[in-house]
Design a protein around this motif. Structure first.
Motif, mmCIF file in Angstrom:
data_model
loop_
_atom_site.group_PDB
_atom_site.id
_atom_site.type_symbol
_atom_site.label_atom_id
_atom_site.label_comp_id
_atom_site.label_asym_id
_atom_site.label_seq_id
_atom_site.Cartn_x
_atom_site.Cartn_y
_atom_site.Cartn_z
ATOM 1 N N PRO A 268 58.762 19.093 -41.150
ATOM 2 C CA PRO A 268 57.816 18.041 -40.748
ATOM 3 C C PRO A 268 57.449 18.158 -39.274
ATOM 4 O O PRO A 268 58.254 18.606 -38.456
ATOM 5 C CB PRO A 268 58.597 16.748 -41.019
ATOM 6 C CG PRO A 268 59.702 17.128 -41.931
ATOM 7 C CD PRO A 268 60.040 18.547 -41.620
ATOM 8 N N PRO A 269 56.244 17.734 -38.913
ATOM 9 C CA PRO A 269 55.844 17.767 -37.497
ATOM 10 C C PRO A 269 56.539 16.657 -36.721
ATOM 11 O O PRO A 269 56.829 15.590 -37.266
ATOM 12 C CB PRO A 269 54.330 17.534 -37.561
ATOM 13 C CG PRO A 269 54.138 16.694 -38.792
ATOM 14 C CD PRO A 269 55.171 17.197 -39.778
ATOM 15 N N LEU B 260 49.172 15.320 -33.214
ATOM 16 C CA LEU B 260 49.031 16.555 -32.451
ATOM 17 C C LEU B 260 48.877 17.751 -33.381
ATOM 18 O O LEU B 260 48.080 18.660 -33.111
ATOM 19 C CB LEU B 260 50.248 16.742 -31.551
ATOM 20 C CG LEU B 260 50.267 18.027 -30.706
ATOM 21 C CD1 LEU B 260 49.071 18.069 -29.765
ATOM 22 C CD2 LEU B 260 51.576 18.129 -29.926
ATOM 23 N N ALA B 261 49.624 17.752 -34.490
ATOM 24 C CA ALA B 261 49.521 18.844 -35.458
ATOM 25 C C ALA B 261 48.096 18.949 -35.996
ATOM 26 O O ALA B 261 47.565 20.052 -36.184
ATOM 27 C CB ALA B 261 50.506 18.622 -36.595
ATOM 28 N N PRO C 41 42.670 13.617 -35.701
ATOM 29 C CA PRO C 41 44.037 13.086 -35.784
ATOM 30 C C PRO C 41 44.121 11.676 -36.346
ATOM 31 O O PRO C 41 45.215 11.210 -36.673
ATOM 32 C CB PRO C 41 44.514 13.133 -34.329
ATOM 33 C CG PRO C 41 43.269 13.085 -33.511
ATOM 34 C CD PRO C 41 42.231 13.819 -34.313
ATOM 35 N N THR C 42 42.986 10.993 -36.467
ATOM 36 C CA THR C 42 43.002 9.618 -36.989
ATOM 37 C C THR C 42 42.831 9.570 -38.506
ATOM 38 O O THR C 42 42.933 8.490 -39.089
ATOM 39 C CB THR C 42 41.897 8.777 -36.329
ATOM 40 O OG1 THR C 42 40.603 9.254 -36.749
ATOM 41 C CG2 THR C 42 41.996 8.847 -34.810
ATOM 42 N N TRP D 121 49.408 24.257 -41.269
ATOM 43 C CA TRP D 121 48.443 23.468 -42.036
ATOM 44 C C TRP D 121 49.155 22.424 -42.910
ATOM 45 O O TRP D 121 48.644 21.317 -43.095
ATOM 46 C CB TRP D 121 47.565 24.391 -42.884
ATOM 47 C CG TRP D 121 46.556 25.118 -42.044
ATOM 48 C CD1 TRP D 121 46.697 26.335 -41.451
ATOM 49 C CD2 TRP D 121 45.264 24.634 -41.664
ATOM 50 N NE1 TRP D 121 45.577 26.654 -40.739
ATOM 51 C CE2 TRP D 121 44.679 25.633 -40.848
ATOM 52 C CE3 TRP D 121 44.544 23.473 -41.936
ATOM 53 C CZ2 TRP D 121 43.405 25.496 -40.301
ATOM 54 C CZ3 TRP D 121 43.267 23.339 -41.398
ATOM 55 C CH2 TRP D 121 42.712 24.336 -40.591
ATOM 56 N N TYR D 122 50.332 22.764 -43.437
ATOM 57 C CA TYR D 122 51.081 21.765 -44.197
ATOM 58 C C TYR D 122 51.405 20.548 -43.327
ATOM 59 O O TYR D 122 51.449 19.411 -43.819
ATOM 60 C CB TYR D 122 52.389 22.359 -44.734
ATOM 61 C CG TYR D 122 52.246 23.152 -46.009
ATOM 62 C CD1 TYR D 122 52.045 22.522 -47.235
ATOM 63 C CD2 TYR D 122 52.332 24.542 -45.999
ATOM 64 C CE1 TYR D 122 51.926 23.254 -48.403
ATOM 65 C CE2 TYR D 122 52.217 25.281 -47.170
ATOM 66 C CZ TYR D 122 52.005 24.631 -48.370
ATOM 67 O OH TYR D 122 51.885 25.357 -49.525
ATOM 68 N N ARG D 123 51.633 20.780 -42.042
ATOM 69 C CA ARG D 123 52.015 19.681 -41.146
ATOM 70 C C ARG D 123 50.866 18.715 -40.881
ATOM 71 O O ARG D 123 51.080 17.648 -40.304
ATOM 72 C CB ARG D 123 52.551 20.245 -39.825
ATOM 73 C CG ARG D 123 53.861 21.001 -39.985
ATOM 74 C CD ARG D 123 54.479 21.375 -38.639
ATOM 75 N NE ARG D 123 55.719 22.107 -38.842
ATOM 76 C CZ ARG D 123 55.875 23.415 -38.662
ATOM 77 N NH1 ARG D 123 54.839 24.137 -38.263
ATOM 78 N NH2 ARG D 123 57.037 23.991 -38.879
ATOM 79 N N THR D 124 49.663 19.083 -41.289
ATOM 80 C CA THR D 124 48.515 18.176 -41.118
ATOM 81 C C THR D 124 48.321 17.260 -42.328
ATOM 82 O O THR D 124 47.474 16.367 -42.299
ATOM 83 C CB THR D 124 47.215 18.975 -40.914
ATOM 84 O OG1 THR D 124 46.846 19.638 -42.140
ATOM 85 C CG2 THR D 124 47.369 20.007 -39.808
#
Length: 350
Positions: free
Chosen positions: A150-151, A156-157, A165-166, A243-246
């Protein structure tokens, strides 16, 4: 360049184009090396960072490594089993043959013949084992829970990869083609996003050759729905862990799969998963009443849409299921556990 005299396990890769099998080799061999297994690869399509033999090194296979009676030739495809068979049975080289099967379909007569000649057979899931007409050992694939983690800062990720980011993001990663169910993911997002203005979708992967028309059709469908700015085709990436962390939700919509690592990668990143009941997905999710994710039927667009909506509309549920998925991977699907299990098979043979 490894010294062939010290190599005990040879992993052939006889396919140039990147595939799931190639990805498995790329991820496993460094872990096996770190654990002290004397292993090397041979063949094209692999990064230079892996220990690799030259073709002429195969001439040394008439002599086993020091202190051993044989080497192991660990094949994962028919085109890798056959050379092993020739070297062991015709050339009388000191080899033991291992084959890993991920297929969940009836094998051809030729494949059955090759498998019957192996010294040991590994199935990547219990389902796969049922298609093998001989004893096998189930060793499920694992992943690196440090790479897929996980980020510390999700906003930020997202911004690092050029995303808003929103916003929340649902993702579908893998080759873009009918077999992978990319069209089901797109259709479910077309149904869901208009009523959820804070959500977008990411498709990471590429269409190859004859599948390009399939992707073009999906893009046209997205454009016709007026969602080209919210259903994003981002292509293929080597840093797929970033990309998974997004993601806030992952959907694996496959119509067929041999094993399939994407749900494990998402779970390791603490992303809740909706997956079809193909490959090893039911075994990965442990099928515990939705505790570690949601399993749906193949081609069930309505079921996929309803499951995705449930997660999209319930942030606490996403967090609870995502955390449970991460714990599941840590307990049951570590790549180090897979590597140690393979090492036990090798030791029993050489």
């Amino acid at each position: 360049m490894p010294d062939i005299g010290n190599v005990e396990v040879i992993v052939p890769n006889f396919k140039i184009r990147l595939s799931g099998v190639t990805s498995t080799i790329i991820q496993l061999v460094p872990v096996q090396t770190r654990l002290g297994q004397k292993i090397a690869t041979i063949g094209p399509g692999l990064p230079a960072s892996l220990p690799a033999l030259r073709w002429r090194d195969l001439l040394a296979l008439w002599s086993p490594p020091a202190g051993k009676h044989h080497r192991v030739w660990h094949a994962r495809r028919n085109i890798e089993m056959l050379p092993g068979l020739v070297m062991r049975d015709l050339l009388r080289m000191k080899l033991k043959l291992v084959f890993t099967s991920a297929s969940q379909r009836k094998h051809s007569g030729w494949t059955k013949f090759l498998i019957s000649k192996m010294d040991a057979v590994i199935a990547t899931s219990a389902k796969t084992a049922t298609y093998l007409e001989r004893p096998s050992t189930v060793i499920m694939h694992g992943i690196d829970p440090e790479r897929f983690s996980p980020p510390t800062d999700m906003a930020l990720a997202k911004s690092t990869l050029g995303l808003d980011p929103t916003r929340h993001y649902a993702g579908c990663f893998g080759r873009v083609r009918h077999q992978k169910g990319t069209d089901l993911f797109v259709e479910s997002m077309i149904r869901l996003l208009p009523d959820r203005p804070d959500w977008s979708a990411i498709i990471a992967g590429r269409a190859v050759g004859k599948h390009q028309a399939f992707e073009d059709g999906l893009r046209a469908r997205v454009a016709a729905a007026g969602l080209s700015d919210r259903i994003l085709f981002v292509g293929e990436h080597t840093n797929i862990n970033d990309w998974y962390r997004t993601l806030d939700l992952f959907i694996a919509p496959q119509r067929w799969e041999g094993f399939g690592l994407t749900p494990l990668e998402a779970m390791a990143t603490a992303v809740p998963v909706v997956a079809t009941d193909v490959g090893a997905f039911s075994e990965q999710l442990q099928n515990r009443d939705g505790e570690t994710g949601t399993l749906i039927a193949i081609d069930d667009l309505d079921g996929m849409t309803q499951a995705a909506a449930r997660y999209m509309d319930d942030a606490p549920l996403r967090q609870t299921v995502g955390n449970a998925g991460r714990r599941n991977v840590l307990a049951n699907f570590s790549i180090e556990t897979e590597a140690r299990s393979l090492g036990a098979i090798y030791s029993s043979l050489v």
